[in-house]
Design an enzyme around this catalytic site. Structure first.
Site, PDB file in Angstrom:
ATOM      1  N   GLU A  32      -3.984  -2.773  -0.723  1.00  0.00           N
ATOM      2  CA  GLU A  32      -3.765  -2.762  -2.186  1.00  0.00           C
ATOM      3  C   GLU A  32      -4.094  -4.119  -2.812  1.00  0.00           C
ATOM      4  OE1 GLU A  32      -0.691  -0.466  -3.993  1.00  0.00           O
ATOM      5  OE2 GLU A  32      -0.313   0.623  -2.146  1.00  0.00           O
TER       6      GLU A  32
ATOM      7  N   THR B   2      -6.279  -7.691  -1.377  1.00  0.00           N
ATOM      8  CA  THR B   2      -5.992  -8.759  -0.418  1.00  0.00           C
ATOM      9  C   THR B   2      -5.284  -9.909  -1.124  1.00  0.00           C
ATOM     10  OG1 THR B   2      -8.083  -9.851  -0.905  1.00  0.00           O
ATOM     11  CG2 THR B   2      -8.116  -8.238   0.892  1.00  0.00           C
TER      12      THR B   2
END
Lengths: 385, 263
Positions: free
Chosen positions: A367, A369
């Site tokens: 979701e 980095t």
């Protein structure tokens, strides 16, 4: 005005989910992880607790408990097991969320009730083999012809998409080119049982081994035009907003995981004797434990504030990115020292902390980095203007 | 059917208990409190009975306790109880069993009931007297330490197994009755998230002693707690080490004679 007390129902919710996780998940977590097994029985039990649809309004089968409550629940699950928390977080943030926020009345009526009972899982098909951090580079296409979308392409690393109860994929696809020459992206609802959809469960994961991760292929998949989510061309915006909210749950996984690993380390260090005394009484370890407790406290305050902003309907995307970034990095530092405190035993499966160590790594990647989170924050600061 | 469940707030079984400096109680500032674990079996059995009997059955929680008990009462409501009576009065600091029994008897009379479930004892002071005193005041049967509960088809009586030393004792009783519950009777449910949200709207009726018609705490003056003190610490353990077992034995005898002075 400043008040750090949680509402009574949130305290009860924390206790209840904690009891549930300790009694129902803890005894099986190690074995499921070892076998890489996604437990439908556990999903059923979590659904029985009402863990699906926490922020959805009651008319669609949810409980309208808000994001702080949702995040507390994910935190408590993560304190025991990252995989179980991942199943719940993905189902809510990525499966239920987009339909609840952008779906038509008909789509909501059709999907939300069965997603909220947990009998069906929805997944969010965003990442592709060639579109990771560059999520706008989606190569999957959807063409509208004679009232039907025809979808071609593939997706990868999609949580909850390839289990026996995975019923719906929200597919981000390229539906044209914008006036600026960029990809025009839209989200389309594709039931898993549509001809041409292949969902392959991915194995060999380092982390979240008992969560369900799928690789998806779409070959001339046809769905009705009305399966478009919201308006054509709003897919990218929907995705960004979905990830903003999703980050709160990922942050909760970092916070809960850090809490769980910290507690394991604290307990172990008070029981383990070396040189004739408990290892917690050595300043080298005591200071580590003090730092862990401090960072966890800071992480919790940051995350709850982001949730509070979200529940209040205020802008929260910068705080959500900060919370996701900070909580996942706090967990990295905490699990690292927690294993260190366990010494050789910390490297063994039997000592649980080993699983926390592996599960943590995803949080800096999934979701968005950690690098992407820093871009989100820096952009809000005006660094790139 | 009108079902009543008695609930008490007690320190968590895992809490580290320390006596306060004055020796008048425990230090409460830093420990977690929970529903008395045996009361959880009582709540569960009450809810199961309600589900079985159906109709307009109702489960009411009754609790004597400080303001802080409200959260635990709410937890019982989240598990599925319908409403609650919370007896909360500054004059009730640490009610003894006769005080609690007299108050509960009054509340039960006011509320009306067919059956009362409670824990077999509270794990804080381990008195295990309140249910018996309450039943005696009300002059109704009591069955204690129940591990099996079965209601009759016409709901006028019940058959129970009581856990006794080395086995069970099967008992039949008429209703109304007070039943104290033992571990093994059932597996208490979790408060589900929808249950927690619903519980917000359920009524907790708060009562003072005056509301119940008492001028002061009833049933007092029978016994008084003088002082609390922890058990003395166990002695130090000394390990005897030697290469040869007979050297170890010799060393042990020496220690027993010279240090422990028991030989």
């Amino acid at each position: 005005m400043l008040n750090f007390d949680l509402a009574e129902e949130q305290q009860i919710l924390r206790e209840s989910v904690r009891d549930f996780a300790e009694n129902e998940i803890k005894p099986i977590a190690e074995e499921l992880d070892e076998k890489e097994e996604f437990s439908l029985d556990l999903v059923k039990k979590m659904a029985g607790m009402g863990l699906f649809g926490m922020f959805v309004s009651e008319e669609y089968g949810g409980i309208d408990a808000g994001y702080i409550s949702y995040v507390i629940a994910v935190e408590e699950l993560s304190r025991i097991d990252g995989s179980a928390a991942a199943t719940v977080a993905a189902a809510n943030s990525l499966g239920i969320g987009p339909i609840f926020y952008y779906g038509s009345e008909e789509q909501k009526q059709e999907w939300l009730p069965k997603l909220c009972t947990g009998e069906t899982l929805a997944s969010f098909g965003l990442t592709e083999p060639n579109a990771g951090s560059d999520a706008g580079a989606t190569q999957t296409t959807a063409e509208l012809k004679d009232g039907e979308w025809t979808i071609n392409g593939s997706k990868i690393f999609i949580t909850n998409s390839a289990s026996p109860i995975s019923g719906l994929i929200i597919v981000q696809a390229k539906t044209g080119v914008t006036s600026k020459g960029k990809n025009e992206l839209s989200c389309i609802l594709v039931p898993n049982d549509t001809p041409g959809v292949t969902a392959k469960e991915m194995h060999g994961k380092m982390m979240w081994r008992s969560s369900n991760t799928g690789e998806l292929y779409f070959e001339d998949v046809r769905v009705p035009e009305k399966n478009l989510l919201g308006e054509k061309g709003t897919g990218f915006r929907q995705m960004l907003a979905t990830l903003d909210r999703g980050r709160l749950a990922i942050a909760a996984m970092g916070l809960g995981g850090a809490q769980g690993a910290f507690e394991l380390a604290l307990t172990y260090s008070k029981e383990r004797n070396q040189f004739g005394r408990t290892i917690s009484s050595f300043q080298a370890n005591a200071f580590k434990l003090a730092d862990m407790a401090m960072e966890i406290e800071a992480a919790r305050n940051l995350l709850y504030k982001a949730c509070w902003l979200c529940d209040e309907g205020r802008p929260f995307s910068m705080e959500a990115a900060m919370a996701k970034l900070y909580c996942s990095e706090v967990m990295r530092r905490v699990v690292n020292e927690a294993v260190q405190i366990h010494g050789g035993y910390g490297l063994m499966r039997e000592y649980q902390v080993e699983r926390f160590f592996r599960d943590q790594k995803l949080l800096e990647i999934g979701e968005g980095t950690s690098e992407i989170q820093r871009i989100v924050i820096a952009r809000k600061l005006g660094c790139f203007e | 059917m009108k079902i009543i469940v008695l609930l008490k707030r007690v320190p968590d079984t895992e809490a580290r208990i320390l006596i306060n400096q004055e020796g008048t109680g425990i230090r409460e500032d830093d420990i977690k409190f929970v529903i008395n674990p045996y009361d959880e079996y009582a709540i569960e059995e009450g809810l199961r009975l309600k589900e079985k009997v159906g109709g307009d059955s109702k489960v009411t929680v009754v609790c004597i306790g400080s303001e802080e008990s409200a959260e635990l009462i709410r937890t019982a409501l989240a598990m599925g109880a319908d409403d609650a009576v919370h007896v909360c009065d500054p004059a009730l600091k640490k009610p003894g069993p006769f005080t609690s029994g007299a108050i509960l008897a009054k509340v039960l009379q006011d509320e009306g009931f067919d059956i009362v479930f409670c824990g077999k004892q509270a794990i804080d002071d381990d008195m295990a007297q309140v249910q018996a005193i309450t039943a005696e005041i009300l002059d109704i049967p009591q069955v204690n330490v129940a591990v099996v509960f079965e209601i009759s088809d016409d709901h006028s009586s019940a058959v129970l197994n009581r856990r006794i030393e080395g086995g069970d004792e099967r008992v039949e009783t008429k209703l109304p009755v007070i039943i104290s519950c033992e571990k093994g009777l059932n597996e208490p449910r979790y408060a589900s998230l929808p249950g927690i949200m619903k519980a917000k709207k359920k009524e907790i009726r708060k009562k003072t002693l005056a509301d119940l018609g008492f001028d002061s705490a009833p049933g007092g003056g029978r016994s008084e707690i003088l002082k609390w003190f922890p058990l003395p610490k166990g002695g130090e353990c000394k390990m005897v080490e030697a290469e040869e077992i007979k050297d170890a034995a010799a060393e042990l005898v020496k220690l027993l004679r010279e240090e422990a002075k028991v030989l």
